[in-house]
Write a protein that holds these residues in place. Structure first.
Motif, PDB file in Angstrom:
ATOM      1  N   SER A  25       1.600   4.612   8.369  1.00 58.58           N
ATOM      2  CA  SER A  25       2.003   3.735   7.294  1.00 58.58           C
ATOM      3  C   SER A  25       2.824   2.539   7.752  1.00 58.58           C
ATOM      4  CB  SER A  25       3.425   4.612   6.851  1.00 58.58           C
ATOM      5  OG  SER A  25       4.435   4.924   7.713  1.00 58.58           O
ATOM      6  N   ASP A  59       3.939  -3.755   5.493  1.00 60.81           N
ATOM      7  CA  ASP A  59       3.512  -3.285   4.172  1.00 60.81           C
ATOM      8  C   ASP A  59       2.353  -3.885   3.777  1.00 60.81           C
ATOM      9  OD1 ASP A  59       5.993  -1.574   4.027  1.00 60.81           O
ATOM     10  OD2 ASP A  59       6.967  -3.367   3.525  1.00 60.81           O
ATOM     11  N   ILE A  75       0.714  -1.324   0.971  1.00 61.32           N
ATOM     12  CA  ILE A  75       1.180   0.251   0.543  1.00 61.32           C
ATOM     13  C   ILE A  75       2.252  -0.183  -0.342  1.00 61.32           C
ATOM     14  CG2 ILE A  75       2.578   1.838   1.661  1.00 61.32           C
ATOM     15  CD1 ILE A  75       1.365   0.862   4.487  1.00 61.32           C
ATOM     16  N   ARG A  78       5.034   5.548  -0.267  1.00 61.42           N
ATOM     17  CA  ARG A  78       4.924   6.534   0.881  1.00 61.42           C
ATOM     18  C   ARG A  78       5.647   7.857   0.517  1.00 61.42           C
ATOM     19  NH1 ARG A  78       6.014   1.202   3.161  1.00 61.42           N
ATOM     20  NH2 ARG A  78       4.724   0.708   4.828  1.00 61.42           N
ATOM     21  N   ILE A  84       0.093   8.208   1.888  1.00 63.04           N
ATOM     22  CA  ILE A  84       0.411   6.716   1.995  1.00 63.04           C
ATOM     23  C   ILE A  84      -0.628   6.313   0.692  1.00 63.04           C
ATOM     24  CG2 ILE A  84       0.189   4.500   3.368  1.00 63.04           C
ATOM     25  CD1 ILE A  84       0.298   6.782   5.881  1.00 63.04           C
TER      26      ILE A  84
END
Length: 149
Positions: A25, A59, A75, A78, A84
């Motif tokens: 992540s 990110d 991303i 989460r 993810i």
């Protein structure tokens, strides 16, 4: 444009679900693998798409696609230790939403599955469909083999 779904085989990683989630992540953890030849391999597999100037932060990652401009993968969600969710923007020839799903088997064994929704024209689908089918499993193999810490 139509959306096509690609789902990887389930891979088992010999590590803790939380450790794997925390590692995957954060795009900064993956940047060294991308910069160490993955871009070259991708260009060899799909010569129509040349990728360069890869940058990342926790990110997102950004890169140039020859003839199309700057693209970004970010991303967007989460769900701690489970999922993810990643989305694309910018100059990508294919709009993508991508999920990394993790499921514990035991304290030090975790199942991983990747799902990719690709929004693309029929012409692009004809060019890349087989590569995406193969690529989702190769990516799952690569993620399963990372040295999680």
């Amino acid at each position: 444009m139509s959306t096509t779904k690609y789902v990887s085989d389930v891979k088992v990683i010999n590590n803790n679900q939380e450790v794997i989630f925390n590692y995957l992540s954060n795009f900064e953890n993956l940047s060294k693998y991308v910069n160490e030849g993955l871009l070259t391999k991708m260009t060899e597999q799909i010569p129509q798409i040349k990728i360069s100037n890869f940058e990342s932060d926790a990110d997102s990652c950004r890169f140039q696609i020859a003839g199309m401009g700057l693209a970004e993968i970010r991303i967007i969600e989460r769900e701690p230790h489970k999922t993810i969710k990643i989305n694309s923007s910018g100059g990508m020839p294919v709009g993508i939403t991508f999920w990394i799903q993790l499921l514990p088997v035991s304290a030090y064994e975790t199942k991983l599955r990747l799902t990719l929704d690709a929004d693309m024209s029929m012409m692009i689908k004809m060019m890349v469909n087989k590569k995406l089918e193969e690529g989702i499993n190769r990516l799952a193999d690569m993620l399963a083999a990372l040295p999680y810490r």
